[in-house]
Scaffold this motif. Structure first.
Motif, short mmCIF file in Angstrom:
data_model
loop_
_atom_site.label_atom_id
_atom_site.label_comp_id
_atom_site.label_asym_id
_atom_site.label_seq_id
_atom_site.Cartn_x
_atom_site.Cartn_y
_atom_site.Cartn_z
N GLU A 71 -13.06 -3.53 14.99
CA GLU A 71 -12.62 -2.39 14.18
C GLU A 71 -11.30 -2.60 13.44
O GLU A 71 -10.95 -1.79 12.59
CB GLU A 71 -12.50 -1.13 15.05
N ASN A 119 -8.67 7.02 0.45
CA ASN A 119 -9.91 6.53 1.06
C ASN A 119 -10.03 5.02 0.94
O ASN A 119 -10.49 4.35 1.88
CB ASN A 119 -11.11 7.20 0.38
N GLY A 120 -9.61 4.47 -0.19
CA GLY A 120 -9.71 3.02 -0.39
C GLY A 120 -8.74 2.23 0.47
O GLY A 120 -9.10 1.19 1.04
N SER A 177 0.83 -1.21 0.00
CA SER A 177 0.00 0.00 0.00
C SER A 177 0.86 1.26 0.00
O SER A 177 0.61 2.20 -0.77
CB SER A 177 -0.92 0.01 1.23
N GLY A 185 -8.56 -4.54 10.91
CA GLY A 185 -8.59 -5.35 9.71
C GLY A 185 -7.97 -6.73 9.91
O GLY A 185 -7.34 -7.01 10.94
N ASN A 198 -9.59 3.50 4.39
CA ASN A 198 -10.99 3.53 4.82
C ASN A 198 -11.27 4.75 5.69
O ASN A 198 -11.66 4.65 6.86
CB ASN A 198 -11.34 2.25 5.58
N THR A 199 -11.07 5.92 5.09
CA THR A 199 -11.21 7.19 5.84
C THR A 199 -12.63 7.76 5.80
O THR A 199 -12.86 8.89 6.20
CB THR A 199 -10.22 8.24 5.30
N PHE A 200 -13.59 6.99 5.29
CA PHE A 200 -15.01 7.35 5.35
C PHE A 200 -15.33 8.65 4.61
O PHE A 200 -16.16 9.44 5.06
CB PHE A 200 -15.50 7.43 6.80
#
Length: 206
Positions: free
Chosen positions: A182, A54-55, A27, A184, A58-60
């Motif tokens: 919460e 974001n992907g 990443s 991963g 996962n920052t919403f």
């Protein structure tokens, strides 16, 4: 006030743990490649970078196009701030998007100037401040605390090394209290590993 400086051993342990998770390494490599290939902040580049952050993290951010346009507007302004106030400006709607903004600033503006802020980093920061919880009112306030911690490290490190330590140790503390909630699959797999080497590194981390 920092009551517990970060040790050389903790930084080394965090680095070894981080490098043991291929998806994390991949990443970061992908984001570094994107930063090199798209150094500007035109609308299209901002959109791709927004989607990537974001992907991966996962920052919403649900309105990706709207956020990308906002980022472009801020970064294309010749009078934009150059310090931590820039991240607060990128956050758009305040606290909700600070994590996204700090990651965008870290990877695509200046990684040496803008450390990453998220809930797990704040958990570690609270530990080193000897406090139960740290809730900065702005990225600028967090940045000040980060620099205070940086200054009392046993030796000089870059933001990346300290970021990795704060993030991984914060997640591990969370996992010890709440298990898989919460987190991963990769983090949970790391923290529940039976590998003697991983177990040793996790002990050093704390």
């Amino acid at each position: 006030m920092i009551t517990k400086p970060i040790t050389v051993a903790q930084i080394a342990a965090a680095n070894a743990l981080w490098e043991s998770v291929p998806s994390w390494v991949c990443s970061y490599s992908a984001l570094n490649l994107l930063a090199r290939q798209l150094p500007d902040h035109d609308n299209d580049s901002c959109f791709l970078k927004t989607v990537a952050i974001n992907g991966i993290f996962n920052t919403f951010v649900f309105d990706l196009i709207g956020m990308a346009r906002h980022v472009h507007k801020i970064l294309s302004n010749p009078r934009k701030a150059s310090g931590p106030e820039l991240i607060d400006a990128l956050a758009a709607n305040g606290k909700m998007y600070r994590s996204f903004a700090s990651k965008y600033g870290h990877f695509f503006v200046d990684r040496d100037k803008f450390p990453i802020l998220d809930q797990y980093v704040l958990k570690s920061l609270a530990h080193h401040r000897g406090e139960r919880k740290v809730s900065p009112s702005s990225y600028k306030e967090f940045h000040t605390s980060f620099l205070q911690l940086h200054e009392v490290c046993e030796i000089s490190y870059g933001n990346k090394e300290i970021d990795q330590y704060l993030w991984i140790s914060g997640m591990y503390r969370h996992w010890l209290k709440k298990g898989n909630a919460e987190l991963g699959r990769d983090a949970c797999g790391l923290f529940s590993s039976s590998s003697p080497r991983i177990v040793e590194l996790l002990q050093i981390l704390l």
